[in-house]
Design an enzyme around this catalytic site. Sequence first.
Site, PDB file in Angstrom:
ATOM      1  CB  SER A   1      61.677  41.198  38.598  1.00 50.65           C
ATOM      2  OG  SER A   1      62.522  40.106  38.898  1.00 50.65           O
TER       3      SER A   1
ATOM      4  CG  HIS B   1      59.925  45.028  36.834  1.00 51.57           C
ATOM      5  ND1 HIS B   1      59.007  44.639  37.785  1.00 51.57           N
ATOM      6  CD2 HIS B   1      60.251  43.904  36.141  1.00 51.57           C
ATOM      7  CE1 HIS B   1      58.789  43.349  37.675  1.00 51.57           C
ATOM      8  NE2 HIS B   1      59.529  42.873  36.689  1.00 51.57           N
TER       9      HIS B   1
ATOM     10  CD  GLU C   1      56.607  46.965  39.697  1.00 49.07           C
ATOM     11  OE1 GLU C   1      55.878  46.932  40.701  1.00 49.07           O
ATOM     12  OE2 GLU C   1      57.573  46.190  39.538  1.00 49.07           O
TER      13      GLU C   1
ATOM     14  CG  ASN D   1      57.836  40.325  40.776  1.00 49.71           C
ATOM     15  OD1 ASN D   1      56.898  39.688  40.299  1.00 49.71           O
ATOM     16  ND2 ASN D   1      58.884  40.674  40.056  1.00 49.71           N
TER      17      ASN D   1
END
Length: 290
Positions: free
Chosen positions: A118, A139, A151, A189
Site C-alpha cells: 500500500s 493494490h 490501484e 494512501n
Amino acid sequence: MIKTIGVIGAGQMGNGIAHVCALAGYDVVLQDINTQQLDKALETIQGNMNRQIARGKISEADSAAALARIRTANAITAFKDTDFIVEAATENEGLKKKIFAELCPVLKPEALLATNTSSISVTRLASSTDRPEKFMGMHFMNPVPVMQLVELIRGIATEEETFRQVRELTVRLGKTPANSEDFPAFIVNRILLPMINEAIYTLYEGVGSVEAIDTAMKLGANHPMGPLQLADFIGLDTCLSIMQVLYEGLADSKYRPCPLLVKYVEAGWLGRKTNRGFYDYRGEHPTPTR
C-alpha cells in the site's frame, strides 16, 4: 493466459484477494506459513460469501464452486505451476524482499508477479526479483470483496504486456483499475493516511476526544466512518508503516507520524485485530480508549 493465481499471505488482504479471484473463476493457491491462519482464512471467506448470498449478490452454487477452487498450502513450492502470484504479506519491505528471494527460483519463467503493497516502492521491490519486467503493484482496497478500486502501479522496468494482463485481470475480477505512478503511498494512501494522522494529532493535542473527532467527520464531512475508527479498521501498525514511508520517501515534515500513533503501536494496541486501538472492542460495544 492467467488461469491459476497464487496469493501469499492468508491475512485480511490475502483472504479477500483469494475470495474475489475464486469467485471470478480462477483456481487459487492460498499460501501462509501458519496453518491456523489458513484455516481462519477459509472460515472468513466462507462467512463473507454467506453474507453475499444473503444479500443476493451470489448464489449458493457460486459460493460452493469458488470455495472448491481454493487450495491452501504452507510451502512456497506450491506456486511452481501458477501463472500469476500476488504477494499480500505484512507491510514490511524486508519481509517482502525475503519472500521474493525464496519465491522466484520456484516459479516458471513466464509467471507474473504482483505486490499488494500500500506504500512501498514497486521499483525497489521489483529489483529484488529475477523478473522486474514481469512485476508490478496491484493494490487492493480493504475489505477486498466489497471495495471496487484496485490501484495499478508500474515499476520502472514493468513491461507494457505485464501491465495489460494485470489490468485485464483486474477488470475480470469485477474491480475498477486506477493507474498510479510509483511514488510513496501511491494515490489513495497519499491522501487518506495524512488525514488519519492529522486526526490523531487532533486527539494528541486535546482538540477533541475520540468520539468527538469521529462524530465531527462523519456528520460534518459525510464520511461513512470516522478517521480514528477507520485507523483501527486498517490497523495502527499499517497506518504507522505508511506514514513512515511517506515521511522518509518525501522528506517533508508534514508527513511526520503522530507520537500518539507510535505509542499505541508500541503498546500493541493495533485496532480491531488486537481488540484495542482508539476503541476498546472487548465489550459488547466499542468504547473510546482516550
